[in-house]
Design a protein around this motif. Structure first.
Motif, PDB file in Angstrom:
ATOM      1  N   PHE A  57       0.804  -1.213   0.025  1.00  0.00           N
ATOM      2  CA  PHE A  57       0.114  -0.086  -0.122  1.00  0.00           C
ATOM      3  C   PHE A  57       0.924   1.359   0.234  1.00  0.00           C
ATOM      4  O   PHE A  57       1.826   1.352   0.641  1.00  0.00           O
ATOM      5  CB  PHE A  57      -0.999   0.041   1.211  1.00  0.00           C
ATOM      6  N   ALA A  58       0.420   2.225  -0.790  1.00  0.00           N
ATOM      7  CA  ALA A  58       1.070   3.515  -0.884  1.00  0.00           C
ATOM      8  C   ALA A  58       2.564   3.379  -1.162  1.00  0.00           C
ATOM      9  O   ALA A  58       3.454   3.966  -0.317  1.00  0.00           O
ATOM     10  CB  ALA A  58       0.938   4.086   0.488  1.00  0.00           C
ATOM     11  N   PRO A  59       2.857   2.938  -2.085  1.00  0.00           N
ATOM     12  CA  PRO A  59       4.443   2.737  -2.367  1.00  0.00           C
ATOM     13  C   PRO A  59       5.246   3.828  -2.401  1.00  0.00           C
ATOM     14  O   PRO A  59       6.456   3.755  -2.034  1.00  0.00           O
ATOM     15  CB  PRO A  59       4.309   1.786  -3.875  1.00  0.00           C
ATOM     16  N   HIS A  60       4.670   5.013  -2.785  1.00  0.00           N
ATOM     17  CA  HIS A  60       5.370   6.332  -3.048  1.00  0.00           C
ATOM     18  C   HIS A  60       5.636   7.291  -1.622  1.00  0.00           C
ATOM     19  O   HIS A  60       6.247   8.248  -1.675  1.00  0.00           O
ATOM     20  CB  HIS A  60       4.706   7.022  -3.948  1.00  0.00           C
ATOM     21  N   VAL A  61       4.877   6.763  -0.621  1.00  0.00           N
ATOM     22  CA  VAL A  61       4.928   7.550   0.747  1.00  0.00           C
ATOM     23  C   VAL A  61       5.901   6.757   1.527  1.00  0.00           C
ATOM     24  O   VAL A  61       6.419   5.682   1.512  1.00  0.00           O
ATOM     25  CB  VAL A  61       3.452   7.515   1.119  1.00  0.00           C
ATOM     26  N   SER A  62       6.430   7.879   2.248  1.00  0.00           N
ATOM     27  CA  SER A  62       7.727   7.517   3.234  1.00  0.00           C
ATOM     28  C   SER A  62       7.147   6.563   4.265  1.00  0.00           C
ATOM     29  O   SER A  62       5.731   6.530   4.755  1.00  0.00           O
ATOM     30  CB  SER A  62       8.244   8.702   3.991  1.00  0.00           C
ATOM     31  N   THR A  63       7.914   5.677   4.817  1.00  0.00           N
ATOM     32  CA  THR A  63       7.502   4.717   5.803  1.00  0.00           C
ATOM     33  C   THR A  63       7.134   5.636   7.024  1.00  0.00           C
ATOM     34  O   THR A  63       6.121   4.766   7.738  1.00  0.00           O
ATOM     35  CB  THR A  63       8.817   3.729   6.087  1.00  0.00           C
ATOM     36  N   ARG A  64       7.723   6.525   7.112  1.00  0.00           N
ATOM     37  CA  ARG A  64       7.142   7.489   8.469  1.00  0.00           C
ATOM     38  C   ARG A  64       5.619   7.664   8.387  1.00  0.00           C
ATOM     39  O   ARG A  64       5.315   7.864   9.369  1.00  0.00           O
ATOM     40  CB  ARG A  64       8.173   8.765   8.313  1.00  0.00           C
ATOM     41  N   TYR A  65       5.122   7.784   7.122  1.00  0.00           N
ATOM     42  CA  TYR A  65       3.623   8.247   7.108  1.00  0.00           C
ATOM     43  C   TYR A  65       3.089   6.886   6.577  1.00  0.00           C
ATOM     44  O   TYR A  65       1.908   7.086   6.097  1.00  0.00           O
ATOM     45  CB  TYR A  65       3.707   9.270   6.357  1.00  0.00           C
ATOM     46  N   GLY A  66       3.576   5.802   6.782  1.00  0.00           N
ATOM     47  CA  GLY A  66       2.625   4.612   6.328  1.00  0.00           C
ATOM     48  C   GLY A  66       2.882   3.814   5.009  1.00  0.00           C
ATOM     49  O   GLY A  66       2.037   2.985   4.792  1.00  0.00           O
ATOM     50  N   GLY A  67       3.702   4.289   4.071  1.00  0.00           N
ATOM     51  CA  GLY A  67       3.914   3.925   2.932  1.00  0.00           C
ATOM     52  C   GLY A  67       5.252   2.761   2.795  1.00  0.00           C
ATOM     53  O   GLY A  67       5.753   2.376   3.927  1.00  0.00           O
ATOM     54  N   GLN A  68       5.519   2.531   1.716  1.00  0.00           N
ATOM     55  CA  GLN A  68       6.463   1.697   1.388  1.00  0.00           C
ATOM     56  C   GLN A  68       7.831   2.255   1.133  1.00  0.00           C
ATOM     57  O   GLN A  68       9.006   1.738   1.044  1.00  0.00           O
ATOM     58  CB  GLN A  68       6.490   0.844  -0.035  1.00  0.00           C
ATOM     59  N   GLY A  69       7.973   3.820   1.176  1.00  0.00           N
ATOM     60  CA  GLY A  69       9.228   4.450   1.236  1.00  0.00           C
ATOM     61  C   GLY A  69       9.965   4.547  -0.129  1.00  0.00           C
ATOM     62  O   GLY A  69      11.263   4.545  -0.161  1.00  0.00           O
ATOM     63  N   LEU A  70       9.416   4.320  -1.554  1.00  0.00           N
ATOM     64  CA  LEU A  70      10.263   4.246  -2.561  1.00  0.00           C
ATOM     65  C   LEU A  70      10.574   5.535  -2.980  1.00  0.00           C
ATOM     66  O   LEU A  70       9.787   6.440  -2.801  1.00  0.00           O
ATOM     67  CB  LEU A  70       9.139   3.359  -3.618  1.00  0.00           C
ATOM     68  N   PRO A  71      11.832   5.761  -3.424  1.00  0.00           N
ATOM     69  CA  PRO A  71      12.309   6.961  -4.062  1.00  0.00           C
ATOM     70  C   PRO A  71      11.473   7.167  -5.387  1.00  0.00           C
ATOM     71  O   PRO A  71      11.386   6.073  -5.924  1.00  0.00           O
ATOM     72  CB  PRO A  71      14.027   7.152  -4.030  1.00  0.00           C
ATOM     73  N   ILE A  72      11.362   8.339  -6.097  1.00  0.00           N
ATOM     74  CA  ILE A  72      10.929   8.555  -7.110  1.00  0.00           C
ATOM     75  C   ILE A  72      11.517   7.704  -8.390  1.00  0.00           C
ATOM     76  O   ILE A  72      10.716   7.351  -9.361  1.00  0.00           O
ATOM     77  CB  ILE A  72      10.552  10.134  -7.295  1.00  0.00           C
ATOM     78  N   GLU A  73      12.923   7.395  -8.379  1.00  0.00           N
ATOM     79  CA  GLU A  73      13.490   6.669  -9.565  1.00  0.00           C
ATOM     80  C   GLU A  73      12.931   5.314  -9.518  1.00  0.00           C
ATOM     81  O   GLU A  73      13.085   4.631 -10.555  1.00  0.00           O
ATOM     82  CB  GLU A  73      14.811   6.840  -9.232  1.00  0.00           C
ATOM     83  N   HIS A  74      12.282   4.756  -8.449  1.00  0.00           N
ATOM     84  CA  HIS A  74      11.924   3.382  -8.350  1.00  0.00           C
ATOM     85  C   HIS A  74      10.188   3.235  -8.514  1.00  0.00           C
ATOM     86  O   HIS A  74       9.927   2.071  -8.297  1.00  0.00           O
ATOM     87  CB  HIS A  74      12.354   2.746  -7.006  1.00  0.00           C
ATOM     88  N   TRP A  75       9.712   4.486  -8.596  1.00  0.00           N
ATOM     89  CA  TRP A  75       8.147   4.304  -8.818  1.00  0.00           C
ATOM     90  C   TRP A  75       7.725   3.575 -10.047  1.00  0.00           C
ATOM     91  O   TRP A  75       6.633   2.914  -9.825  1.00  0.00           O
ATOM     92  CB  TRP A  75       7.592   5.609  -8.700  1.00  0.00           C
ATOM     93  N   SER A  76       8.198   3.845 -11.205  1.00  0.00           N
ATOM     94  CA  SER A  76       7.919   3.375 -12.327  1.00  0.00           C
ATOM     95  C   SER A  76       7.299   2.075 -12.471  1.00  0.00           C
ATOM     96  O   SER A  76       6.077   1.365 -12.922  1.00  0.00           O
ATOM     97  CB  SER A  76       8.642   3.753 -13.657  1.00  0.00           C
ATOM     98  N   VAL A  77       8.349   0.830 -11.904  1.00  0.00           N
ATOM     99  CA  VAL A  77       7.918  -0.362 -12.110  1.00  0.00           C
ATOM    100  C   VAL A  77       6.728  -0.901 -11.217  1.00  0.00           C
ATOM    101  O   VAL A  77       5.771  -1.703 -11.473  1.00  0.00           O
ATOM    102  CB  VAL A  77       9.162  -1.162 -11.701  1.00  0.00           C
ATOM    103  N   ILE A  78       6.454  -0.259 -10.063  1.00  0.00           N
ATOM    104  CA  ILE A  78       5.371  -0.304  -9.203  1.00  0.00           C
ATOM    105  C   ILE A  78       4.167   0.119  -9.817  1.00  0.00           C
ATOM    106  O   ILE A  78       3.035  -0.650  -9.804  1.00  0.00           O
ATOM    107  CB  ILE A  78       5.548   0.043  -7.830  1.00  0.00           C
ATOM    108  N   PHE A  79       4.416   1.452 -10.352  1.00  0.00           N
ATOM    109  CA  PHE A  79       3.039   2.068 -10.825  1.00  0.00           C
ATOM    110  C   PHE A  79       2.454   1.559 -12.040  1.00  0.00           C
ATOM    111  O   PHE A  79       1.377   1.481 -12.376  1.00  0.00           O
ATOM    112  CB  PHE A  79       3.437   3.759 -10.978  1.00  0.00           C
ATOM    113  N   GLN A  80       3.699   0.830 -12.945  1.00  0.00           N
ATOM    114  CA  GLN A  80       3.114   0.244 -13.972  1.00  0.00           C
ATOM    115  C   GLN A  80       2.333  -1.223 -13.596  1.00  0.00           C
ATOM    116  O   GLN A  80       1.427  -1.326 -14.233  1.00  0.00           O
ATOM    117  CB  GLN A  80       4.125  -0.060 -14.843  1.00  0.00           C
ATOM    118  N   GLU A  81       2.974  -1.772 -12.747  1.00  0.00           N
ATOM    119  CA  GLU A  81       2.353  -2.938 -12.246  1.00  0.00           C
ATOM    120  C   GLU A  81       0.698  -2.815 -11.748  1.00  0.00           C
ATOM    121  O   GLU A  81      -0.297  -3.106 -12.207  1.00  0.00           O
ATOM    122  CB  GLU A  81       3.008  -3.588 -11.263  1.00  0.00           C
TER     123      GLU A  81
END
Length: 411
Positions: A57-81
């Protein structure tokens, strides 16, 4: 907003991608509504709970705020899925406009604003919208035409204006509103972003604009601000710097649209490939016919080229936000047009079924076509791309690079 890239190993990213891929195929796709219909609230909540349990859940959000903490350069492979299904981004809470608002709140919000707005938004407990576009002659592709005003009052601001195409507003709890402000207390005149609860008595959500796309929950309604008073703590960032912050939001937001829609293009190609694998025409499987092979090859070329420019832009956004935002215009134009081409070819390959509700391809075309207009029309982006290219070349020649258009005395 995101955690340090050094905390993310390639193995962790691949594991997250595979878990996301499996979740979309095993849990999300079976829950998809009929083509052309919107995702209902109960299904959205159920899918989001399942995504949390799956740890995606919430791959792009920092772990501090409940997400997976992905930096923007790694968003694409997850967002495409996630984008492989129209409702996948909603299930993972990385759908527009919430995703772009989370990104901006994390970058420029105060800690108080993050706790009040970002945390519940990242958790899926609230919804949001972004108020930029206005009726003509107000802001649209040209944000400098902004007409909505915020006037300084005792202890806060009074907002008056009319927004349209405020995506998601029907279901939103708050709106980030772009307003025009005068110089106040040393702050420059210009644009200012304000956080406005939609329960504020000065806000009225108006007529819904019926569009060909349905994927964004909450539609694209008008929103009216009539002497809407908010406190000083509602200012997001600094007074007078709204246009600068808009680029902080819009550059990545354009790119994440590209990521999600590219996932849908991949789904469309898979549908077409499955179709031509089993269908025979003129005594031969369709996959062996040259005309079908040409359509498939062009789809693969568009998908892979889109993937490459998205990856390059995301890497640049991670290191140079200004340059990355400029390149995101190139990505937005190319990918929005490439995805339309891919899905259109897949419709063609599937024949009559392609334009019917028996397959989802026709609804996909309805969803992706507006992207050539949303987030700035492609024509506006091309104008900006051309201007930047001319300015870069003129500066290079002025700095001493040879002028290459001299042809000498030919007569």
């Amino acid at each position: 907003m995101t955690d340090s890239p050094s905390t993310l190993s390639p193995e962790h990213l691949e594991d997250l991608r595979l878990r996301t891929r499996n979740f979309i195929r095993s849990t999300v796709i079976p829950a998809e509504p009929h083509p052309g219909e919107a995702l209902d609230a109960a299904t959205r909540i159920r899918l989001q709970m399942a995504a949390k349990e799956a740890g995606i859940f919430a791959p792009h959000v920092s772990t501090r705020y409940g997400g997976q903490g992905l930096p923007i350069e790694h968003w694409s492979v997850i967002f495409q899925e996630a984008g492989y299904s129209l409702i996948g981004p909603s299930a993972l809470n990385c759908m527009a406009p919430d995703e772009g608002n989370m990104h901006m709140l994390a970058l420029i919000g105060t800690e108080e604003q993050k706790q009040r707005y970002l945390v519940p938004l990242a958790n899926g407990d609230t919804r949001s919208c972004f108020g930029m576009t206005e009726p003509h002659p107000g802001a649209g592709s040209d944000p400098a035409a902004l007409l909505t005003t915020a006037t300084k009052v005792d202890g806060g601001w009074s907002i008056t204006g009319h927004k349209r195409f405020t995506s998601g507003a029907l279901l939103a709890d708050f709106c980030i509103v772009m307003t025009r402000t005068e110089a106040v207390g040393g702050s420059p005149a210009g644009a200012t972003m304000l956080l406005v609860d939609l329960a504020n008595p000065g806000v009225r959500v108006g007529k819904l604009i019926h569009t060909m796309d349905r994927a964004i929950d909450g539609g694209h309604p008008h929103v009216h601000f009539e002497n809407c008073v908010v406190p000083d703590s509602a200012v997001l960032g600094e007074v007078g710097k709204g246009f600068t912050y808009a680029q902080v939001r819009l550059g990545p937001a354009r790119l994440t649209h590209c990521m999600r829609w590219l996932g849908l293009a991949r789904r469309s190609l898979d549908i077409a490939l499955d179709r031509i694998e089993r269908r025979e025409i003129f005594g031969s499987p369709m996959k062996n016919l040259g005309l079908a092979q040409e359509l498939i090859a062009q789809c693969v070329i568009d998908i892979e080229t889109s993937d490459a420019i998205i990856t390059k832009t995301a890497l640049l956004l991670a290191t140079d936000a200004k340059a990355g935002s400029a390149l995101s215009s190139v990505a937005k134009v190319y990918v929005s047009e490439a995805v339309c081409r891919v899905i259109d070819r897949c419709v063609q390959l599937c024949g009559g079924d392609g334009v019917s509700d028996d397959l989802p391809l026709a609804s996909y075309l309805n969803e992706v076509r507006p992207f050539r207009i949303y987030d700035g029309s492609n024509e506006t982006h091309k104008w900006a791309i051309s201007r930047r290219a001319s300015a870069r070349r003129a500066a290079a020649v002025a700095a001493g690079e040879p002028y290459l258009a001299d042809v000498g005395d030919e007569f």
